[in-house]
Design an enzyme around this catalytic site. Structure first.
Site, PDB file in Angstrom:
ATOM      1  CB  THR A  33     -10.464 -26.797  -1.343  1.00 25.61           C
ATOM      2  OG1 THR A  33      -9.182 -26.342  -0.916  1.00 25.61           O
ATOM      3  CG2 THR A  33     -10.977 -25.934  -2.483  1.00 25.61           C
ATOM      4  CG  ASP A  34      -7.658 -26.608   3.567  1.00 25.46           C
ATOM      5  OD1 ASP A  34      -7.221 -26.934   2.446  1.00 25.46           O
ATOM      6  OD2 ASP A  34      -7.088 -25.792   4.300  1.00 25.46           O
ATOM      7  CB  THR A  40      -8.890 -20.550  -1.540  1.00 26.08           C
ATOM      8  OG1 THR A  40      -8.140 -20.989  -0.416  1.00 26.08           O
ATOM      9  CG2 THR A  40      -7.945 -20.019  -2.581  1.00 26.08           C
ATOM     10  CB  SER A  88     -12.973 -24.806   4.759  1.00 25.62           C
ATOM     11  OG  SER A  88     -11.935 -25.544   4.179  1.00 25.62           O
TER      12      SER A  88
HETATM   13  N1  ASP Z   1      -7.511 -23.146   3.482  1.00 20.45           N
HETATM   14  C1  ASP Z   1      -8.447 -22.854   2.412  1.00 20.45           C
HETATM   15  C2  ASP Z   1      -9.830 -23.218   2.888  1.00 20.45           C
HETATM   16  O1  ASP Z   1     -10.101 -24.376   3.010  1.00 20.45           O
HETATM   17  C3  ASP Z   1      -8.073 -23.649   1.205  1.00 20.45           C
HETATM   18  C4  ASP Z   1      -8.982 -23.506   0.021  1.00 20.45           C
HETATM   19  O2  ASP Z   1     -10.098 -23.025   0.089  1.00 20.45           O
HETATM   20  O3  ASP Z   1      -8.537 -23.942  -1.065  1.00 20.45           O
HETATM   21  O4  ASP Z   1     -10.622 -22.346   3.143  1.00 20.45           O
END
Ligand code: ASP
Length: 312
Positions: free
Chosen positions: A93-94, A13, A60
């Site tokens: 972050t995932d 993200t 991710s």
């Molecule tokens: N779905 C995104 C990822 O993990 C969420 C994020 O980065 O906050 O790439």
């Protein structure tokens, strides 16, 4: 002397942009290049000399164990460069806690390795990515992150890979850890391991009525290990016993973990010795899975799996 920090971008993200067709409710991760992300944070050059490379451009949720190997190879290459003092990895972050833990166990110790990302996309009116990137570079360029192993920085807070969890699905304070990052020590026990592919280890949740057929399906698909994210203190449903015994008979490592916080202690609440099962200690299921994958890749014998995995 000024530090040189090398940035490895993998998407997430932090590099995301809003999907205009969604009316602002959805975005696509991993769109912006690392050069565009760096250009948005001119203060970086006050902190360190920066170099960067784009190694992946993924959300991710889609990162696989093969991608961990790509990230690891790029990190090993950068850490071996005497001109580079530390690395910062931009990541979604995932699954950040999984990549951070994998790298903590499998990178050489001695230089700072800091992951960061963002909860808001890069084109948000108040993006968190630029401040997170600056904080991560500051931490990597300072002199505290060399003695801790892999760290994550989000929302002005540093976390150790070992204790970090993404505890909330939204909000800037999505990450938590149960111990302070300064308590962490480097690991890198698999740093010398040559890994061309990680063995398949599947994660199966325990819940009321959880079907045993999934165990047989994992074994048929080639799993070398099963991590069971069980209820309570690693409680095995009675209906799973025949399938688990078949799996064990087929040479599959079976590891009891809990979907609750807290330890799963060997031979407590199950006869691990009689069944030949492993226990997770206080490793959460996703991290126990990574430890088991690396231990199987390294060819740890059964007694090492039994005694050393829960202590990680
Ligand atoms: N779905 C995104 C990822 O993990 C969420 C994020 O980065 O906050 O790439």
């Amino acid at each position: 002397m000024r530090s040189r920090i090398h940035i490895l971008a993998t998407g997430g993200t932090i590099a995301g942009e809003t999907d205009p067709a969604s009316g602002g409710t959805r975005y696509t991760a991993g769109v912006r290049s690392v050069d565009a992300l760096l250009a948005a944070v001119p203060a970086l050059s006050d902190v360190a000399d920066i170099s960067a490379e784009q190694i992946l451009a993924l959300d991710s949720k889609d990162i696989t164990p093969a991608d961990w190997l790509v990230i690891r190879a790029a990190a090993i290459h950068s850490l071996a460069d005497p001109a580079i003092d530390g690395i910062v990895i931009l990541h979604g972050t995932d699954t950040m806690e999984e990549t951070a833990w994998f790298l903590h166990l499998s990178l050489p110790a001695g230089k700072a390795v800091v992951l960061t990302g963002a909860m808001r996309p890069a084109d948000h009116a108040q993006p968190d990515g630029p401040a997170n990137l600056l904080a991560a570079v500051r931490l990597a360029a300072g002199n505290a992150a060399q003695d801790t192993g892999v760290l994550v920085v989000m929302n002005e807070t540093a976390h150790a890979a070992r204790w970090l969890v993404k505890a909330r699905s939204s909000g800037l304070d999505a990450f938590e850890s149960c111990r302070p990052w300064r308590d962490a020590r480097p690991d890198g026990r698999f740093s010398d391991l040559t890994i061309s592919a990680l063995p398949r280890v599947n994660l199966l949740p325990g819940y009321a009525g959880a079907p045993a057929e999934l165990i047989d399906a994992c074994v048929a698909a080639g799993a070398r290990g099963l991590v069971l994210a069980l209820t309570g203190h690693g409680s095995i449903p009675a209906a799973w016993l025949p399938a688990l015994r078949r799996a064990k008979q087929a040479g599959v490592a079976i590891l009891r973990a809990s979907r609750c916080a807290g330890p799963v202690v060997r031979n407590t609440n199950a006869d691990d010795d009689a069944e030949g099962w492993l226990s997770a200690g206080d490793l959460p299921p996703a991290k126990a899975r990574i430890a088991l994958m690396l231990a199987l890749a390294a060819g740890w014998p059964d007694d090492a799996l039994r005694t050393r995995l829960p202590g990680l």
